[in-house]
Design a protein around this motif. Structure first.
Motif, short mmCIF file in Angstrom:
data_model
loop_
_atom_site.label_atom_id
_atom_site.label_comp_id
_atom_site.label_asym_id
_atom_site.label_seq_id
_atom_site.Cartn_x
_atom_site.Cartn_y
_atom_site.Cartn_z
N ASP A 240 0.84 -1.20 0.00
CA ASP A 240 0.00 0.00 0.00
C ASP A 240 0.87 1.25 0.00
N LYS A 241 1.93 1.23 0.81
CA LYS A 241 2.82 2.38 0.93
C LYS A 241 4.26 1.86 1.00
N ALA A 242 4.93 1.87 -0.14
CA ALA A 242 6.30 1.37 -0.18
C ALA A 242 7.21 2.24 0.68
N PRO A 243 8.07 1.65 1.49
CA PRO A 243 8.96 2.45 2.34
C PRO A 243 9.98 3.22 1.50
N GLY A 244 10.24 4.44 1.91
CA GLY A 244 11.21 5.27 1.22
C GLY A 244 12.49 5.36 2.03
N LEU A 245 13.34 6.26 1.62
CA LEU A 245 14.61 6.44 2.31
C LEU A 245 14.39 6.97 3.73
N ALA A 246 13.41 7.85 3.89
CA ALA A 246 13.12 8.39 5.22
C ALA A 246 12.74 7.27 6.18
N GLU A 247 11.94 6.31 5.70
CA GLU A 247 11.55 5.18 6.54
C GLU A 247 12.75 4.28 6.85
N THR A 248 13.65 4.14 5.87
CA THR A 248 14.86 3.35 6.12
C THR A 248 15.68 3.97 7.23
N ILE A 249 15.83 5.28 7.19
CA ILE A 249 16.58 5.98 8.23
C ILE A 249 15.90 5.79 9.59
N ASP A 250 14.57 5.91 9.61
CA ASP A 250 13.84 5.72 10.88
C ASP A 250 14.06 4.30 11.41
N VAL A 252 16.59 2.13 10.81
CA VAL A 252 17.95 1.94 11.31
C VAL A 252 18.13 2.67 12.65
N SER A 253 17.53 3.84 12.77
CA SER A 253 17.60 4.58 14.03
C SER A 253 16.96 3.78 15.16
N ALA A 254 15.77 3.20 14.87
CA ALA A 254 15.07 2.42 15.90
C ALA A 254 15.87 1.18 16.28
N LEU A 255 16.42 0.49 15.30
CA LEU A 255 17.22 -0.70 15.59
C LEU A 255 18.45 -0.35 16.40
N THR A 256 19.06 0.80 16.09
CA THR A 256 20.26 1.22 16.81
C THR A 256 19.93 1.56 18.26
N VAL A 257 18.79 2.21 18.48
CA VAL A 257 18.36 2.54 19.84
C VAL A 257 18.17 1.27 20.67
N ALA A 266 13.97 -10.90 15.37
CA ALA A 266 13.23 -10.42 16.54
C ALA A 266 13.20 -8.90 16.57
N ASP A 267 14.38 -8.26 16.48
CA ASP A 267 14.41 -6.80 16.50
C ASP A 267 13.75 -6.21 15.27
N GLY A 268 13.92 -6.90 14.14
CA GLY A 268 13.30 -6.41 12.91
C GLY A 268 11.79 -6.34 13.00
N LEU A 269 11.19 -7.40 13.55
CA LEU A 269 9.73 -7.42 13.68
C LEU A 269 9.25 -6.42 14.73
N ARG A 270 10.02 -6.25 15.78
CA ARG A 270 9.63 -5.30 16.84
C ARG A 270 9.59 -3.87 16.33
N THR A 271 10.40 -3.58 15.35
CA THR A 271 10.52 -2.20 14.85
C THR A 271 9.94 -2.02 13.46
N LEU A 272 9.16 -2.99 13.01
CA LEU A 272 8.67 -2.96 11.62
C LEU A 272 7.75 -1.78 11.36
N GLY A 273 7.19 -1.20 12.40
CA GLY A 273 6.32 -0.03 12.23
C GLY A 273 7.04 1.16 11.64
N ALA A 274 8.37 1.13 11.62
CA ALA A 274 9.12 2.24 11.02
C ALA A 274 9.02 2.22 9.50
N ILE A 275 8.83 1.02 8.91
CA ILE A 275 8.78 0.94 7.44
C ILE A 275 7.44 0.44 6.92
N ALA A 276 6.65 -0.24 7.76
CA ALA A 276 5.35 -0.75 7.33
C ALA A 276 4.26 0.13 7.95
N LYS A 277 3.42 0.73 7.10
CA LYS A 277 2.46 1.71 7.58
C LYS A 277 1.02 1.24 7.53
N THR A 278 0.78 -0.01 7.13
CA THR A 278 -0.56 -0.59 7.19
C THR A 278 -0.43 -2.03 7.67
#
Length: 296
Positions: A240-250, A252-257, A266-278
């Motif tokens: 529905d909404k392909a992730p852009g570069l801004a979402e990629t930055i968000d 990586v920032s979330a994963l780094t935090v 595990a960490d990828g799924l926990r932070t998937l809301g940064a790139i998946a919007k629906t």
């Protein structure tokens, strides 16, 4: 006659260098578009998917040339009074009451003067008198109504704004003008004809990695590379909404935090809301973790 804004850059290579100096990386196509627009004194229409850096390019341009940034955020129902100018009715009413207290009578011409004029972003850009022309960012023009585009045509074509009561104000030096659009609707031909045009592509993997590294300097290099590659694969899905570069930055920032040094399931799924919007996008992107060898 309005003078051109002039050329703050010698060539597109200088655009790349000076935007790099303010932490914004652009490709040759975007650099050329910014160079031509700023040199020829023409508005630039930037289109592309959300999150590819359209707005950031305008902001970086202002920083690179040390110009004031004037931002007009577009939305449905945007009016001339919010974008061009409006009359300060409270001050006019105050002047009327003051005149009445003195047993004086004000004519209409007394009330519609610059004293009672409130500048909005476009008129402010036209009347700017600083040492460097401002950068006017008309952000997400596609979110405004069709009728709003007609209000911009005089300004885009002639760098001027006409106020019936006062006449026409024309910029002594053309402001740098950048319009952005996510193509949520088609823009009118009349607006497109008045602008130079550039479509910003999602950056190739190597440049995407460089951009993310620049924006998230504390992130692990392996994490940046794997997350950027993952987003590239996600963009090939029917989302529905392909992730852009801004979402990629968000992301990586979330994963780094969270302290991640690599892209784990595990960490990828926990932070998937940064790139998946629906919800559907989340489910589709989550399935991409399964085939990655070595992902926990």
């Amino acid at each position: 006659m309005t003078e051109l804004a002039g050329g703050p850059f010698a060539d597109p290579e200088e655009v790349i260098s000076r935007l790099d100096a303010v932490d914004h990386l652009v490709d040759e196509g975007t650099a050329t578009a910014l160079f031509l627009a700023s040199t020829l004194g023409q508005p630039l229409l930037l289109e592309g998917e959300p999150g590819v850096g359209k707005t950031a390019s305008a902001i970086a341009l202002a920083a690179a040339v040390e110009a004031p940034l004037i931002r007009l955020q577009c939305y449905e129902g945007l009016t001339a009074g919010e974008a061009l100018y409006e009359w300060n009715y409270q001050r006019q009413l105050l002047a009327i009451r003051l005149a009445e207290s003195r047993h004086e009578k004000l004519a209409d011409a007394d009330l519609f003067t610059e004293q009672f004029l409130s500048e909005r972003p476009i008129l402010r850009a036209v009347r700017a008198s600083g040492p460097v022309p401002p950068v006017l960012l008309v952000d997400e023009i596609d979110r405004a109504d069709d009728e709003f585009e007609a209000l911009l045509l005089e300004f885009l074509g002639e760098a001027s704004v006409t106020i019936p009561e006062l006449g026409t104000f024309t910029a002594a030096r053309r402001p740098y003008v950048v319009l952005t659009s996510n193509r949520s609707r088609e823009l009118h031909d009349a607006l497109r004809r008045r602008c130079l045009y550039h479509w910003i592509e999602f950056p190739e993997p190597a440049r995407a990695v460089r951009i993310v590294r620049r924006r998230v300097p504390t992130a692990n290099q392996a994490l940046i590379a794997s997350a950027t590659e993952f987003v590239g694969r996600a963009r090939r899905l029917d989302l529905d909404k392909a992730p852009g570069l801004a979402e990629t930055i968000d992301w990586v920032s979330a994963l780094t935090v969270l302290g991640a040094s690599s892209l784990g399931r595990a960490d990828g799924l926990r932070t998937l809301g940064a790139i998946a919007k629906t919800p559907d996008d989340r489910d589709a992107i989550a399935e991409l973790f399964e085939p990655i060898e070595g992902v926990r």
